[in-house]
Write a protein that holds these residues in place. Structure first.
Motif, PDB file in Angstrom:
ATOM      1  N   ALA A   1       0.927  -1.197  -0.044  1.00  0.00           N
ATOM      2  CA  ALA A   1       0.059  -0.029  -0.002  1.00  0.00           C
ATOM      3  C   ALA A   1       0.929   1.271   0.113  1.00  0.00           C
ATOM      4  N   LEU A   2       0.311   2.148  -0.343  1.00  0.00           N
ATOM      5  CA  LEU A   2       1.061   3.669  -0.551  1.00  0.00           C
ATOM      6  C   LEU A   2       0.594   4.539   0.683  1.00  0.00           C
ATOM      7  N   LEU A   3       1.477   5.049   1.576  1.00  0.00           N
ATOM      8  CA  LEU A   3       0.976   5.918   2.509  1.00  0.00           C
ATOM      9  C   LEU A   3       1.957   7.395   2.120  1.00  0.00           C
ATOM     10  N   LEU A   4       1.076   8.550   2.291  1.00  0.00           N
ATOM     11  CA  LEU A   4       1.597   9.634   1.690  1.00  0.00           C
ATOM     12  C   LEU A   4       1.146  10.639   2.932  1.00  0.00           C
ATOM     13  N   GLY A   5       1.932  11.450   3.306  1.00  0.00           N
ATOM     14  CA  GLY A   5       1.792  12.442   4.326  1.00  0.00           C
ATOM     15  C   GLY A   5       2.857  13.455   4.828  1.00  0.00           C
ATOM     16  N   ASP A   6       2.719  13.989   6.003  1.00  0.00           N
ATOM     17  CA  ASP A   6       3.815  14.881   6.598  1.00  0.00           C
ATOM     18  C   ASP A   6       4.509  14.220   7.782  1.00  0.00           C
ATOM     19  N   SER A   7       4.793  15.003   8.803  1.00  0.00           N
ATOM     20  CA  SER A   7       5.529  14.159   9.877  1.00  0.00           C
ATOM     21  C   SER A   7       4.679  13.299  10.492  1.00  0.00           C
ATOM     22  N   HIS A   8       3.333  13.539  10.566  1.00  0.00           N
ATOM     23  CA  HIS A   8       2.438  12.581  11.193  1.00  0.00           C
ATOM     24  C   HIS A   8       2.256  11.473  10.327  1.00  0.00           C
ATOM     25  N   GLY A   9       2.766  11.307   9.063  1.00  0.00           N
ATOM     26  CA  GLY A   9       2.752   9.962   8.261  1.00  0.00           C
ATOM     27  C   GLY A   9       4.253   9.708   8.526  1.00  0.00           C
ATOM     28  N   ALA A  10       5.236  10.297   8.719  1.00  0.00           N
ATOM     29  CA  ALA A  10       6.456   9.717   8.865  1.00  0.00           C
ATOM     30  C   ALA A  10       6.552   9.047  10.212  1.00  0.00           C
ATOM     31  N   GLN A  11       5.702   9.306  11.355  1.00  0.00           N
ATOM     32  CA  GLN A  11       5.946   8.473  12.616  1.00  0.00           C
ATOM     33  C   GLN A  11       5.223   7.263  12.558  1.00  0.00           C
ATOM     34  N   LEU A  12       4.646   6.730  11.442  1.00  0.00           N
ATOM     35  CA  LEU A  12       4.216   5.508  11.106  1.00  0.00           C
ATOM     36  C   LEU A  12       4.722   4.452  10.660  1.00  0.00           C
ATOM     37  N   ASN A  13       6.445   4.962  10.284  1.00  0.00           N
ATOM     38  CA  ASN A  13       7.307   3.844   9.937  1.00  0.00           C
ATOM     39  C   ASN A  13       7.526   2.746  10.799  1.00  0.00           C
ATOM     40  N   HIS A  14       7.779   2.837  12.159  1.00  0.00           N
ATOM     41  CA  HIS A  14       7.927   1.640  12.701  1.00  0.00           C
ATOM     42  C   HIS A  14       6.680   1.028  13.092  1.00  0.00           C
ATOM     43  N   PHE A  15       5.494   1.861  12.913  1.00  0.00           N
ATOM     44  CA  PHE A  15       4.127   1.033  13.679  1.00  0.00           C
ATOM     45  C   PHE A  15       3.992   0.252  12.384  1.00  0.00           C
TER      46      PHE A  15
ATOM     47  N   CYS B   1       4.715  18.864   4.541  1.00  0.00           N
ATOM     48  CA  CYS B   1       4.216  18.589   3.186  1.00  0.00           C
ATOM     49  C   CYS B   1       3.615  17.320   3.089  1.00  0.00           C
ATOM     50  N   VAL B   2       2.278  17.151   2.644  1.00  0.00           N
ATOM     51  CA  VAL B   2       1.883  15.974   2.033  1.00  0.00           C
ATOM     52  C   VAL B   2       1.758  16.037   0.510  1.00  0.00           C
ATOM     53  N   PRO B   3       2.549  14.915   0.312  1.00  0.00           N
ATOM     54  CA  PRO B   3       2.840  14.812  -1.359  1.00  0.00           C
ATOM     55  C   PRO B   3       1.894  14.401  -2.304  1.00  0.00           C
ATOM     56  N   ILE B   4       1.006  15.358  -2.459  1.00  0.00           N
ATOM     57  CA  ILE B   4       0.128  14.995  -3.431  1.00  0.00           C
ATOM     58  C   ILE B   4       0.033  16.067  -4.430  1.00  0.00           C
ATOM     59  N   VAL B   5      -0.435  15.718  -5.705  1.00  0.00           N
ATOM     60  CA  VAL B   5      -0.492  16.903  -6.782  1.00  0.00           C
ATOM     61  C   VAL B   5      -1.497  18.030  -6.391  1.00  0.00           C
ATOM     62  N   GLY B   6      -0.831  19.377  -6.741  1.00  0.00           N
ATOM     63  CA  GLY B   6      -1.606  20.618  -6.070  1.00  0.00           C
ATOM     64  C   GLY B   6      -1.326  21.056  -4.782  1.00  0.00           C
ATOM     65  N   PHE B   7      -0.357  20.299  -4.131  1.00  0.00           N
ATOM     66  CA  PHE B   7      -0.027  20.756  -2.773  1.00  0.00           C
ATOM     67  C   PHE B   7       0.687  22.346  -2.840  1.00  0.00           C
ATOM     68  N   ASP B   8       0.290  23.001  -2.110  1.00  0.00           N
ATOM     69  CA  ASP B   8       0.715  24.411  -2.148  1.00  0.00           C
ATOM     70  C   ASP B   8       1.926  24.661  -1.482  1.00  0.00           C
ATOM     71  N   VAL B   9       2.996  24.176  -2.179  1.00  0.00           N
ATOM     72  CA  VAL B   9       4.396  24.179  -1.566  1.00  0.00           C
ATOM     73  C   VAL B   9       4.942  25.486  -1.228  1.00  0.00           C
ATOM     74  N   GLU B  10       4.404  26.785  -1.749  1.00  0.00           N
ATOM     75  CA  GLU B  10       4.972  28.027  -1.557  1.00  0.00           C
ATOM     76  C   GLU B  10       4.611  28.447  -0.350  1.00  0.00           C
ATOM     77  N   ARG B  11       3.643  27.664   0.439  1.00  0.00           N
ATOM     78  CA  ARG B  11       3.383  28.296   1.788  1.00  0.00           C
ATOM     79  C   ARG B  11       4.345  27.666   3.027  1.00  0.00           C
ATOM     80  N   LEU B  12       5.152  26.822   2.645  1.00  0.00           N
ATOM     81  CA  LEU B  12       6.246  26.113   3.346  1.00  0.00           C
ATOM     82  C   LEU B  12       7.434  27.035   3.641  1.00  0.00           C
TER      83      LEU B  12
END
Length: 625
Positions: A417-431, A451-462
């Protein structure tokens, strides 16, 4: 025109040659900065107080150099000696005191950032350090005790350049050079730095700030105000007052500073300096303002570290009244002590030999504290186990970059399966390592900071440092989205839902996945706390009073995300926030567990040290026997 760049002592206000009105102007500048730093809403343009200081510095050093050059008494080395003894001792004492305090209070990661800024502050290059500062795990700007040293760095760097130009160029060339440089450098800021979007670099740049010094230099070089009539001088003084007051109340950080807009408070300051012997100059010469002006350097040195460490401990930008009162008292107390026992004695030093003795004595007290602070930080409180400090090692996961195939889990025949997300997604690696191993499935995890890496994410606000990594992760995720039948989304929704552009991109992503018949699982944001739990643990270990405050923004954010997911049949919203794991009682159990672990580690270390001591003692005894 005889002036001195030294700030007078309390008993020295009547000394010949001192501009009391400039001392009062210094007081206005430092009080404006302090008020702005206490609460930005109280005086939106209070930060221009720094620019007032820079104009005054340009005026005074230019006046000193040109006057002494005219009388053939200018000594370049003597000038630098005067600047060093004026700035370095008080600054280094502040650095040693704050380093000691930071060593006790700061968690290890925050102290690493502090030591980096400390090194740059010692060499007066902190403007360059902070111009490129930014990291997901770095403290907030209002928690950086040495952030204010950027202006001292700019000032010292300016002192290295201007005296050479003033000392060797004929006065007629100086009068042309200074206005020309103001125009050229201001144009550079507006047409190059601002066009490139380098706002942070621009704010801390010596070249961007140089026009502010040079405006003060121009007043001195052109002798502005020397031949003005009393009426015209009064008129220009009031014009300067209006420009400066308007800047303090109406200019905001968001306007983009410095540049052309910085000319408003700087010209206002220049006009106030040039106009003398009028109502405004008499007001600025009031005893209380002159006294505060005398303390202005030490007030500037100490106010920000005191305030930032208070905010670090409390965990909030906004401080309640008791804290603010304590801040004012502590700032004026430390500033007076610094002025009385550091600034004044070194200012009275006349010879290099006497100065060397004082500097040696000061160094014996200052530099050991600076260099030993790192040892103190790592030993005053036992370290928290690594697995309790962060979700995973950056070198092992696809967070902000691709490492290997980014797959976690325990095998199985099905495609991951594919998981996309920011740090709240990254914390699920060991899970997913644990859950995947137990249930024989894999998950490919691609995440980015904020950053949630989906198309259209507004990168400029980071933040700028996170933008390129986010774009790279979006491109990397594209290759797996179409081929993945199951997609998981996890994020810090209380941050992401603030952006209308993100919500639109999120909705579009779910709509497209639903149309393709993909199974999408959107995980609710886990409960958040307003308190930094690692800091709370350290403060508690030091015996300081601590509180754990909850953050309720995540609940509203989850509701917004759930509302969108309900629109699509193939999308499920999973919310574990009501689990007992996130209840306050369970949080107490977590802290109890941490305390047990750290206590056991302390006992183990004591036992090992005792055994080692006995072994060495027995060994030495045998050698003696």
């Amino acid at each position: 025109m005889t002036l001195t760049a030294e700030r007078p002592g309390v008993a020295g206000y009547a000394e010949k040659g001192l501009r009391h009105d400039i001392q009062g102007l210094r007081a206005i500048a430092v009080l404006a900065v302090m008020l702005f730093h206490m609460n930005k809403e109280w005086l939106p343009g209070g930060f221009v107080g720094v620019d007032v200081f820079l104009v005054i510095s340009g005026f005074l050093i230019t006046s000193i150099i040109l006057d002494r050059k005219e009388s053939r008494k200018f000594d370049l080395l003597g000038f630098y000696w005067g600047r060093l003894k004026r700035i370095l001792p008080a600054c280094y004492v502040m650095l040693s005191a704050i380093s000691t305090l930071a060593a006790y209070l700061f968690i290890s990661k925050d102290f690493e950032f502090y030591t980096d800024s400390l090194e740059s502050s010692l060499y007066f290059t902190s403007n360059q350090y902070f111009s490129g500062f930014g990291d997901y795990f770095s403290p907030s700007a209002h928690e950086l005790p040495l952030l204010h040293t950027w202006s001292l760095a700019v000032e010292m760097q300016f002192y290295l350049i201007l005296p050479f130009l003033l000392a060797w160029l004929p006065l007629r060339w100086v009068k042309v050079m200074i206005p020309t440089l103001i125009v050229i450098l201001t144009a550079y800021v507006e047409c190059v730095l601002r066009v490139k979007g380098q706002q942070q670099e621009m704010y801390f740049s010596l070249l961007a700030r140089a026009p502010e010094f040079l405006i003060g230099s121009m007043v001195a070089a052109l002798r502005l105000g020397e031949v003005w009539s009393s009426r015209f001088s009064s008129f220009m003084g009031w014009a300067g007052f209006i420009l400066l007051a308007s800047s303090l109340f109406f200019i905001k950080e968001s306007y983009g500073f410095p540049g052309v807009i910085a000319l408003i408070p700087c010209v206002g300051t220049a006009l106030l300096i040039a106009s003398k012997n009028n109502l405004l100059s008499r007001f600025l010469s009031l005893t209380i303002l002159v006294w505060i002006g005398g303390l202005s350097y030490s007030l500037y040195l100490w106010h920000w570290p005191v305030l930032s460490i208070m905010r670090y401990y409390v965990g909030h930008y906004s401080l309640e009244l008791p804290w603010l009162m304590a801040f004012v008292l502590m700032t004026f107390a430390t500033a007076w002590l610094s002025f009385r026992w550091i600034e004044t004695p070194f200012r009275k030093v006349r010879t290099l030999a006497a100065g060397g003795k004082k500097a040696a004595m000061l160094s014996l007290g200052v530099f050991p504290l600076v260099f030993l602070s790192g040892h103190v930080n790592s030993h005053v409180v036992d370290p928290v186990p690594t697995e309790l400090t962060r979700y995973a090692s950056q070198s092992e996961i696809c967070h902000g970059k691709i490492i290997g195939n980014c797959v976690r889990g325990g095998g199985g025949d099905k495609p991951p399966a594919l998981l996309l997300g920011d740090s709240h997604g990254a914390q699920l690696n060991h899970f997913f390592d644990v859950v995947g191993a137990a249930n024989k499935f894999n998950v490919r995890i691609i995440t980015g900071s904020s950053c949630v890496p989906i198309v259209g994410f507004d990168v400029e606000r980071l933040p700028k440092w996170a933008q390129s990594a986010c774009l790279a992760q979006i491109d990397a995720a594209k290759a797996f989205i179409d081929s993945s039948d199951a997609i998981i989304l996890a994020g810090m929704w209380q941050y992401q839902t603030q952006s209308a552009a993100f919500m639109a991109a999120f909705d579009e992503f779910l709509s497209s996945a639903n149309a393709q018949g993909k199974n999408v699982l959107v995980m609710a944001q886990i409960p958040m706390f307003a308190s930094n739990l690692l800091r709370v643990q350290r403060f508690g270990s030091l015996g300081l009073p601590v509180t754990v405050e909850s953050n309720n923004e995540w609940q509203q954010a989850n509701a917004k995300i759930a509302k969108i997911t309900d629109k699509y049949p193939s999308v499920s919203f999973v919310d574990f926030s009501s689990s007992a794991f996130f209840r306050a009682r369970h949080l107490e159990m977590i802290f109890c567990f941490i305390r047990i672990i750290t206590t056991l580690m302390r006992w183990a270390r004591a036992i090992m040290e005792s055994l080692l001591y006995r072994f060495l003692k027995s060994l030495s005894f045998e050698c003696w026997w």
